[in-house]
Design a protein around this motif. Structure first.
Motif, short mmCIF file in Angstrom:
data_model
loop_
_atom_site.label_atom_id
_atom_site.label_comp_id
_atom_site.label_asym_id
_atom_site.label_seq_id
_atom_site.Cartn_x
_atom_site.Cartn_y
_atom_site.Cartn_z
N LYS A 36 -4.84 1.75 -8.11
CA LYS A 36 -4.74 1.40 -6.52
C LYS A 36 -4.43 2.59 -5.85
O LYS A 36 -4.77 2.88 -4.89
CB LYS A 36 -3.72 0.60 -6.52
CG LYS A 36 -3.36 -0.01 -4.93
CD LYS A 36 -2.79 -1.18 -4.65
CE LYS A 36 -2.75 -1.70 -3.23
NZ LYS A 36 -2.06 -2.94 -3.08
N THR A 37 -3.40 3.51 -6.27
CA THR A 37 -2.70 4.90 -5.75
C THR A 37 -4.04 5.60 -5.48
O THR A 37 -4.28 6.42 -4.39
CB THR A 37 -1.84 5.61 -6.66
OG1 THR A 37 -1.24 4.56 -7.19
CG2 THR A 37 -1.22 6.44 -6.28
N ILE A 57 -2.40 12.06 -9.26
CA ILE A 57 -3.04 10.72 -9.48
C ILE A 57 -4.28 11.00 -10.62
O ILE A 57 -4.41 10.25 -11.60
CB ILE A 57 -3.42 9.88 -8.34
CG1 ILE A 57 -2.23 9.88 -7.52
CG2 ILE A 57 -3.87 8.68 -8.87
CD1 ILE A 57 -2.50 9.44 -6.16
N ASN A 64 3.35 2.74 -5.64
CA ASN A 64 2.42 2.50 -6.59
C ASN A 64 2.15 3.44 -7.63
O ASN A 64 2.23 3.17 -8.91
CB ASN A 64 1.08 2.35 -5.87
CG ASN A 64 0.81 0.89 -5.62
OD1 ASN A 64 0.58 -0.07 -6.12
ND2 ASN A 64 0.82 0.90 -4.03
N TYR A 65 2.25 4.78 -7.33
CA TYR A 65 2.14 5.89 -8.37
C TYR A 65 3.17 5.84 -9.16
O TYR A 65 3.17 5.80 -10.62
CB TYR A 65 2.16 7.11 -7.69
CG TYR A 65 2.19 8.22 -8.63
CD1 TYR A 65 1.10 8.75 -9.40
CD2 TYR A 65 3.23 9.03 -8.83
CE1 TYR A 65 1.01 9.64 -10.26
CE2 TYR A 65 3.13 10.03 -9.70
CZ TYR A 65 2.10 10.46 -10.41
OH TYR A 65 2.23 11.48 -11.28
N ARG A 100 -4.57 13.24 -3.86
CA ARG A 100 -3.53 13.43 -4.52
C ARG A 100 -3.81 14.15 -6.12
O ARG A 100 -4.21 12.98 -6.85
CB ARG A 100 -2.47 12.25 -4.59
CG ARG A 100 -1.93 12.03 -3.04
CD ARG A 100 -0.56 12.63 -2.95
NE ARG A 100 0.44 12.12 -3.73
CZ ARG A 100 1.53 11.39 -3.33
NH1 ARG A 100 1.42 10.87 -2.41
NH2 ARG A 100 2.26 11.07 -4.40
N ASP A 119 0.91 -1.21 -0.04
CA ASP A 119 0.08 0.06 -0.03
C ASP A 119 0.87 1.40 -0.02
O ASP A 119 0.26 2.37 0.14
CB ASP A 119 -1.03 0.11 1.16
CG ASP A 119 -1.99 -1.16 1.10
OD1 ASP A 119 -2.42 -1.51 0.03
OD2 ASP A 119 -2.56 -1.40 2.22
N ASN A 120 2.15 1.05 -0.22
CA ASN A 120 3.17 2.40 -0.43
C ASN A 120 2.47 3.51 -1.55
O ASN A 120 2.53 2.76 -2.62
CB ASN A 120 4.46 1.86 -0.48
CG ASN A 120 5.39 2.96 -0.84
OD1 ASN A 120 5.31 4.13 -1.37
ND2 ASN A 120 6.63 2.84 -0.37
N VAL A 121 1.92 4.51 -1.33
CA VAL A 121 1.33 5.41 -2.22
C VAL A 121 2.40 5.60 -3.38
O VAL A 121 1.97 5.60 -4.54
CB VAL A 121 0.70 6.37 -1.73
CG1 VAL A 121 0.05 7.42 -2.74
CG2 VAL A 121 -0.40 6.00 -0.62
N ASP A 122 3.55 6.09 -2.88
CA ASP A 122 4.45 6.64 -3.94
C ASP A 122 4.88 5.61 -4.84
O ASP A 122 5.07 5.74 -5.99
CB ASP A 122 5.63 7.54 -3.26
CG ASP A 122 5.02 8.72 -2.51
OD1 ASP A 122 4.30 9.47 -2.99
OD2 ASP A 122 5.72 9.04 -1.55
N LEU A 148 -5.98 4.50 -2.65
CA LEU A 148 -5.39 4.85 -1.42
C LEU A 148 -5.32 6.36 -0.97
O LEU A 148 -5.04 6.75 0.04
CB LEU A 148 -3.83 4.26 -1.56
CG LEU A 148 -3.43 2.79 -1.70
CD1 LEU A 148 -2.10 2.45 -2.07
CD2 LEU A 148 -3.87 2.14 -0.16
N ALA A 149 -5.15 7.17 -2.00
CA ALA A 149 -4.77 8.66 -1.70
C ALA A 149 -5.65 9.30 -2.70
O ALA A 149 -5.03 10.15 -3.55
CB ALA A 149 -3.16 8.87 -1.93
#
Length: 204
Positions: free
Chosen positions: A165-166, A176, A143-144, A173, A138-141, A169-170
């Motif tokens: 997925k990004t 995205i 995944n992005y 942002r 689930d690491n946003v950065d 999660l966020a």
């Protein structure tokens, strides 16, 4: 994004850096010892930049020579380790290349991903990001950026998977919305949703 500097522009930048290094080396010689650290930090930064330009210009030996001066004063300098690794890779010394690249990666994985993007080495960036996602899916950065890297390589299914997925999660942002909107627009799919996402990014 800005256009890539030409080889002539890079050579000019290298010449300016060489002159700056000579000037600051002389200034350090004349400075009181209390100021040495300030000059050493500046010289380290200038040499790391100069070394990276030489490697980029395929003057690998020259680049390594400059970067070694950085690593003698600071063995943990991320950029000097990274560019030394790239230089040895280009020269076919894969043992040394791996040693330096592994070290830069251990020190600052985000910086290494950013440098790989600069060099348009998206496969290598994906390798680093996949390891980050193994540790934390689930690491946003991660995944992005892996989504962006897959998009650059034309693997749109994987790009969409990670960018979606990004977004989940966020959702705050705005970059995205842009990335996913343009991905769908470029593919000619989900056009209504693409327009809505791009408009949402513009309104943020």
């Amino acid at each position: 994004s800005q256009p890539e500097p030409t080889a002539d522009e890079k050579l000019l930048a290298a010449e300016k850096l060489e002159k700056a290094i000579l000037t600051y080396t002389e200034m350090r010689r004349l400075a009181p010892p209390t100021d040495y650290q300030q000059y050493d930090d500046l010289l380290k930064h200038l040499r790391a930049r100069l070394g990276s330009i030489y490697v980029d210009l395929h003057q690998e030996e020259k680049g390594i020579e400059v970067l070694q001066k950085v690593l003698v004063s600071d063995a943990d300098d991320v950029d000097a380790n990274f560019w030394s690794g790239i230089a040895y890779q280009e020269l076919g010394d894969f043992g040394k290349a791996e040693q330096y690249l592994r070290k830069s990666l251990a020190l600052a994985p985000e910086r290494v991903v950013s440098l790989y993007f600069t060099l348009q080495k998206y496969e290598e960036a994906i390798e680093v990001l996949q390891k980050a996602l193994e540790d934390n899916p689930d690491n946003v950065d991660a995944n992005y950026w892996i989504g962006i890297a897959y998009q650059e390589l034309g693997d749109f299914d994987k790009a969409e998977q990670h960018l979606s997925k990004t977004l989940a999660l966020a959702p705050e942002r705005e970059e995205i919305y842009n990335a996913l909107g343009y991905l769908w627009a470029d593919r000619g799919t989900k056009l209504d949703e693409a327009v809505a996402l791009i408009q949402k990014a513009l309104q943020s």
